[in-house]
Design an enzyme around this catalytic site. Sequence first.
Site, PDB file in Angstrom:
ATOM      1  N   GLY A 192       0.805  -1.216   0.000  1.00 33.44           N
ATOM      2  CA  GLY A 192       0.000   0.000   0.000  1.00 33.44           C
ATOM      3  C   GLY A 192       0.836   1.262   0.000  1.00 33.44           C
ATOM      4  O   GLY A 192       0.499   2.252  -0.668  1.00 33.44           O
ATOM      5  N   ASP A 193       1.940   1.253   0.725  1.00 34.46           N
ATOM      6  CA  ASP A 193       2.822   2.418   0.754  1.00 34.46           C
ATOM      7  C   ASP A 193       3.412   2.696  -0.625  1.00 34.46           C
ATOM      8  O   ASP A 193       3.479   3.842  -1.072  1.00 34.46           O
ATOM      9  CB  ASP A 193       3.958   2.200   1.759  1.00 34.46           C
ATOM     10  CG  ASP A 193       3.528   2.462   3.190  1.00 34.46           C
ATOM     11  OD1 ASP A 193       2.622   3.286   3.402  1.00 34.46           O
ATOM     12  OD2 ASP A 193       4.098   1.843   4.103  1.00 34.46           O
ATOM     13  N   SER A 194       3.878   1.636  -1.286  1.00 34.01           N
ATOM     14  CA  SER A 194       4.485   1.818  -2.601  1.00 34.01           C
ATOM     15  C   SER A 194       3.460   2.294  -3.623  1.00 34.01           C
ATOM     16  O   SER A 194       3.756   3.152  -4.466  1.00 34.01           O
ATOM     17  CB  SER A 194       5.141   0.511  -3.067  1.00 34.01           C
ATOM     18  OG  SER A 194       6.194   0.155  -2.198  1.00 34.01           O
TER      19      SER A 194
END
Length: 432
Positions: A192-194
Amino acid sequence: MNSKLLKCVQFRRCLHTSNKALSYAPKALEGIRVLELGQLIAGPFAGTLLAQYGAEVIKIEPPGKGDPLRVWRELDSDGTSPWWRSISRNKKSVTVNLRDKKGQELVRKIADKCDVVIENFKPGTVEKWGLGPEALLETNPSVIFTRVSGYGQTGPYAHRPGFASVCEAMGGFRYITGYPNSAPLRPNISLGDSLAGMNAAFGVLLGLIARNKLAAQNLANSSNKPERTGQVIDVAIYEAVFNMMEGILPAYDRLGTIREPSGTTVTGIVPTNAYLCGDSKYIIIGGNGDSIYKRLMKCANREDLTGGEYESNTGRVKHQEEIDGAIEEWTKSGPSKEILKILEDAGVPAGPIYNIADVAADPQFQARDMLPEVQSNGRPLKIPGITPKLMSTPGKIEWAGPELGEHTEEVLKSILNMNDSEILEYKNKQII
């Protein structure tokens, strides 16, 4: 020389020729200055994507300890994470105490000289420091202020802290992973961060393009009053995940269906699965195209499963277990490399399941310059290569993630014209 090897050589030659011919060509984002106020993954990954295409990325870190990612997971002999050296490639590390009033003023002055600001603190944090978008746009009306948070800057959940793991769950991703009637699985990365970082980088580029259009519009209007050409880019991690959910929402809205986890398969598409081979290794086969399916079943000596209902995906879905069983019966008859060679010759998409050691040794990754080395701690370090590949203005990895505060003096002198005595005063007060 076989055709595949020839293509790899031609691609590398193309890259070499392109880089040599364009050695004096500007990088795609050369001249764009980015102030990175984020930490850990989502915001910094956006900065990474911009930095490797030529943007000057100035990363602000707290003095003494720096970004927590410096000491996450495995550590090198110098006590720094190799991950840091990768995600902070091409960036300049500047240490400033953002909790100090003087530090906030210093960063504000740097922000006034930047095209882009990226931050991924909890909503409201930078406003407390006097570094929110309204404050910065007042003195730098062309700045692209990019914000990454768990749930965005508006809505009832905006105030909540949001890490990728939680946002992947709320975005719908975790529910469809794993097997029915078991705990949802998480990928062993912060996906999700990427995804949010990629959304943020995309938003920055859109903001820069829009800035040029707004500036041209202002010029056409012949207004003497300076108009705002910058804007706020609002990225939410859960939304970045949710936008990867393909047709799940339309299917629910129209038909009331709720996509459930399906293990190693994909709901409604047959055959695509992981199949065990005779050497106890799994391979992935994507044989769901109608013509591809026929070639696959010919390889498996099961052409009896290609007529009638088996000719279309709709019909094959009804016979998924039978089809997957027939394919795996065949794949178990030989070692994975042999099975993959048969499938490759037949034009059926298939491949091995790699761990990172397999990736590092693979000629395709090597041919595409996806395993470049940088110098770190006196030794070469492999980090993921640049993608996408631009033929005329390619990106370039200039240096590995820097030491803490390595560029503090350089930035303060070159951007703010500070002298040695001024810098020493800030150091003595532990502001930098």
